[in-house]
Design an enzyme around this catalytic site. Structure first.
Site, PDB file in Angstrom:
ATOM      1  N   GLU A  16      -6.194 -10.658  -1.417  1.00  0.00           N
ATOM      2  CA  GLU A  16      -7.003 -10.440  -0.207  1.00  0.00           C
ATOM      3  C   GLU A  16      -8.481 -10.422  -0.568  1.00  0.00           C
ATOM      4  OE1 GLU A  16      -5.623  -7.145   2.200  1.00  0.00           O
ATOM      5  OE2 GLU A  16      -3.535  -7.535   1.715  1.00  0.00           O
ATOM      6  N   GLU A  29       0.807  -1.236   0.000  1.00  0.00           N
ATOM      7  CA  GLU A  29       0.000   0.000   0.000  1.00  0.00           C
ATOM      8  C   GLU A  29       0.831   1.272   0.000  1.00  0.00           C
ATOM      9  OE1 GLU A  29      -2.882  -0.425   3.158  1.00  0.00           O
ATOM     10  OE2 GLU A  29      -3.538  -2.373   2.424  1.00  0.00           O
TER      11      GLU A  29
HETATM   12  O1  G3I Z   1      -4.764  -9.356  18.946  1.00  0.00           O
HETATM   13  C1  G3I Z   1      -5.287  -8.157  19.526  1.00  0.00           C
HETATM   14  C2  G3I Z   1      -6.092  -8.494  20.744  1.00  0.00           C
HETATM   15  O2  G3I Z   1      -5.246  -9.050  21.707  1.00  0.00           O
HETATM   16  C3  G3I Z   1      -6.795  -7.226  21.251  1.00  0.00           C
HETATM   17  O3  G3I Z   1      -7.643  -7.557  22.304  1.00  0.00           O
HETATM   18  C4  G3I Z   1      -7.605  -6.575  20.143  1.00  0.00           C
HETATM   19  C5  G3I Z   1      -8.250  -5.269  20.588  1.00  0.00           C
HETATM   20  O4  G3I Z   1      -8.471  -4.406  19.482  1.00  0.00           O
HETATM   21  O5  G3I Z   1      -6.749  -6.302  19.075  1.00  0.00           O
HETATM   22  C6  G3I Z   1      -6.170  -7.481  18.519  1.00  0.00           C
HETATM   23  O6  G3I Z   1      -5.362  -7.157  17.414  1.00  0.00           O
HETATM   24  C7  G3I Z   1      -6.057  -6.727  16.263  1.00  0.00           C
HETATM   25  C8  G3I Z   1      -5.761  -7.732  15.144  1.00  0.00           C
HETATM   26  O7  G3I Z   1      -6.322  -7.265  13.947  1.00  0.00           O
HETATM   27  C9  G3I Z   1      -6.342  -9.113  15.436  1.00  0.00           C
HETATM   28  O8  G3I Z   1      -7.741  -9.054  15.508  1.00  0.00           O
HETATM   29  C10 G3I Z   1      -5.539  -5.361  15.882  1.00  0.00           C
HETATM   30  O9  G3I Z   1      -5.948  -4.423  16.882  1.00  0.00           O
HETATM   31  C11 G3I Z   1      -6.086  -4.965  14.529  1.00  0.00           C
HETATM   32  O10 G3I Z   1      -5.444  -3.747  14.125  1.00  0.00           O
HETATM   33  C12 G3I Z   1      -5.774  -6.032  13.514  1.00  0.00           C
HETATM   34  O11 G3I Z   1      -6.392  -5.672  12.314  1.00  0.00           O
HETATM   35  C13 G3I Z   1      -5.838  -6.229  11.144  1.00  0.00           C
HETATM   36  C14 G3I Z   1      -5.461  -5.108  10.183  1.00  0.00           C
HETATM   37  O12 G3I Z   1      -5.038  -5.648   8.946  1.00  0.00           O
HETATM   38  C15 G3I Z   1      -4.316  -4.271  10.747  1.00  0.00           C
HETATM   39  O13 G3I Z   1      -3.145  -5.025  10.919  1.00  0.00           O
HETATM   40  C16 G3I Z   1      -6.884  -7.150  10.526  1.00  0.00           C
HETATM   41  O14 G3I Z   1      -7.073  -8.284  11.369  1.00  0.00           O
HETATM   42  C17 G3I Z   1      -6.431  -7.599   9.143  1.00  0.00           C
HETATM   43  O15 G3I Z   1      -7.478  -8.306   8.518  1.00  0.00           O
HETATM   44  C18 G3I Z   1      -6.063  -6.384   8.313  1.00  0.00           C
HETATM   45  O16 G3I Z   1      -5.590  -6.829   7.079  1.00  0.00           O
HETATM   46  C19 G3I Z   1      -5.311  -5.824   6.099  1.00  0.00           C
HETATM   47  C20 G3I Z   1      -4.083  -6.286   5.322  1.00  0.00           C
HETATM   48  O17 G3I Z   1      -3.011  -6.541   6.203  1.00  0.00           O
HETATM   49  C21 G3I Z   1      -3.679  -5.234   4.273  1.00  0.00           C
HETATM   50  N1  G3I Z   1      -4.806  -4.927   3.421  1.00  0.00           N
HETATM   51  C22 G3I Z   1      -6.044  -4.538   4.087  1.00  0.00           C
HETATM   52  C23 G3I Z   1      -6.456  -5.614   5.095  1.00  0.00           C
HETATM   53  C24 G3I Z   1      -7.766  -5.247   5.766  1.00  0.00           C
HETATM   54  O18 G3I Z   1      -7.635  -4.095   6.545  1.00  0.00           O
END
Ligand code: G3I
Length: 368
Positions: free
Chosen positions: A274, A160
């Site tokens: 994705e 990105e």
């Molecule tokens: O694991 C922690 C947990 O311990 C905590 O209680 C909770 C509270 O918010 O957060 C959890 O972590 C989260 C994680 O997902 C697992 O659910 C993070 O806050 C959250 O930021 C994270 O979001 C991910 C996001 O990327 C940011 O990294 C999404 O799962 C994931 O699907 C998303 O994927 C992205 C790709 O990498 C790039 N393209 C877009 C795509 C969708 O946004």
């Protein structure tokens, strides 16, 4: 009411009844109508994003992954924020677990992602601006790509990095990396990744290329010079098109098909990395929603998989229970859970599963 799909046990019982299980080599991996079998008949990869926690705690998901997938990508556990939350102490537990799982089950593993503006640990943006900050970024890429040398087949090295609304040269995103190092950070990250694992295919990965609305058209235009430049330096092998679709977005098959040809002409492999289908604009009724999601997906996938440079399709999660689209900032306004993936939250196949199956069946065979 739509007819329920036979579950795995029923399918096997049905096959056993006609004596078909005798030719099946391994229990969970053998379904002849699986997405994996369909993809392999065409020389394609099919897989999904997963976390180690999901695979460990959801047996039905694990079974579906082993049945339908020949490839996996790490949803979160290879991101910098997860690997190195505190400076200098790298934690690879989740990433190692996934790579071991993929190795054990002979799945093609995709690394996601070494350089992404959204997920550096909190300490990183300031640290990048210190003297020697560039070494931190390079050291991170070297560490994570090098750790899995020979075991991760494809890497999203940079994710990105274009965003023309930021009005930076080359339509680049005004990320902490661009601010600290200028546009050369992208080529440098690829160079380090290439050295760290010369066997891995290196990808540039990005979103919002699919629709015929103006902003996607601009992004299709903006990404080509970046890729051409990286390709000329033999730094990039492919592009990951995220393909987060949304029903209702205009789609022009002819223009999208031409974009794929343009990418192929640069000499790039293409992965749909994705894939999911947001149903935010659709009515709540489940059957109607699922049908429209499937139809929209089929129209897109038939065009995308027609290009032989497209080497595979990864969905962003396999079951609706694990979609990012139900997180607070993305959820539907009516609060009804989104259904963007091929399996529902009870792990039953949805019309989207069949749409993917149909598009895989319709795809031309890839030459080896
Ligand atoms: O694991 C922690 C947990 O311990 C905590 O209680 C909770 C509270 O918010 O957060 C959890 O972590 C989260 C994680 O997902 C697992 O659910 C993070 O806050 C959250 O930021 C994270 O979001 C991910 C996001 O990327 C940011 O990294 C999404 O799962 C994931 O699907 C998303 O994927 C992205 C790709 O990498 C790039 N393209 C877009 C795509 C969708 O946004």
């Amino acid at each position: 009411m739509t007819q329920r799909e036979p579950n795995r046990r029923e399918t096997l019982l049905g096959l056993a009844a006609v004596g078909a299980t005798a030719c099946l080599p391994g229990a969970a991996t053998a379904d002849i109508d699986s997405l994996k079998a369909r993809a392999e008949r065409k020389g394609l990869l099919f897989g999904c994003a997963v976390t180690s926690r999901e695979l460990r705690s959801e047996p039905a998901l694990r079974e579906a992954v082993l049945r339908d997938c020949n490839a996996l990508v790490a949803t979160n556990e290879m991101k910098w924020g997860v690997i190195e939350p505190a400076r200098g102490r790298r934690v690879y537990a989740g990433a190692d677990w996934l790579v071991d799982f993929a190795t054990e089950h002979r799945l093609t593993m995709r690394g996601h992602t070494a350089v992404w503006h959204q997920n550096p640990p909190l300490w990183v943006p300031n640290a990048l601006r210190e003297p020697g900050g560039r070494a931190l970024l390079e050291e991170h890429v070297r560490a994570v790509v090098g750790r899995y040398r020979g075991r991760i087949a494809q890497w999203d090295v940079v994710n990105e990095a274009i965003f023309h609304k930021d009005r930076q040269p080359g339509a680049l995103r005004n990320s902490p990396f661009l601010q600290a190092f200028g546009e050369g950070y992208i080529a440098d990250a690829f160079r380090v990744a290439r050295e760290a694992d010369p066997t891995a295919k290196l990808y540039y990965n990005d979103f919002a290329f699919e629709s015929s609305e103006v902003s996607h058209e601009e992004r299709r235009r903006d990404v080509l010079p970046l890729l051409e430049s990286l390709r000329r330096q033999n730094l990039v092998d492919g592009i990951g098109l995220q393909a987060h679709l949304q029903v209702g977005d205009p789609f022009d098959p002819r223009r999208y098909r031409r974009f794929l040809s343009d990418l192929a002409d640069i000499g790039l492999d293409i992965m749909l990395t994705e894939f999911d289908v947001a149903d935010r604009r659709l009515e709540a009724d489940t059957a109607a929603r699922d049908r429209k999601v499937a139809d929209y997906a089929r129209a897109y996938l038939d065009v995308a998989l027609d290009e032989s440079a497209v080497k595979g399709l990864l969905t962003w999660g396999l079951s609706d229970r694990n979609t990012w689209l139900n997180a607070d900032q993305w959820r539907r306004k009516d609060g009804v859970p989104a259904r963007p993936l091929p399996y529902d939250d009870a792990m039953d196949r949805k019309p989207l599963w069949h749409a993917i199956a149909g598009s895989l069946d319709a795809a031309p065979v890839r030459k080896a």
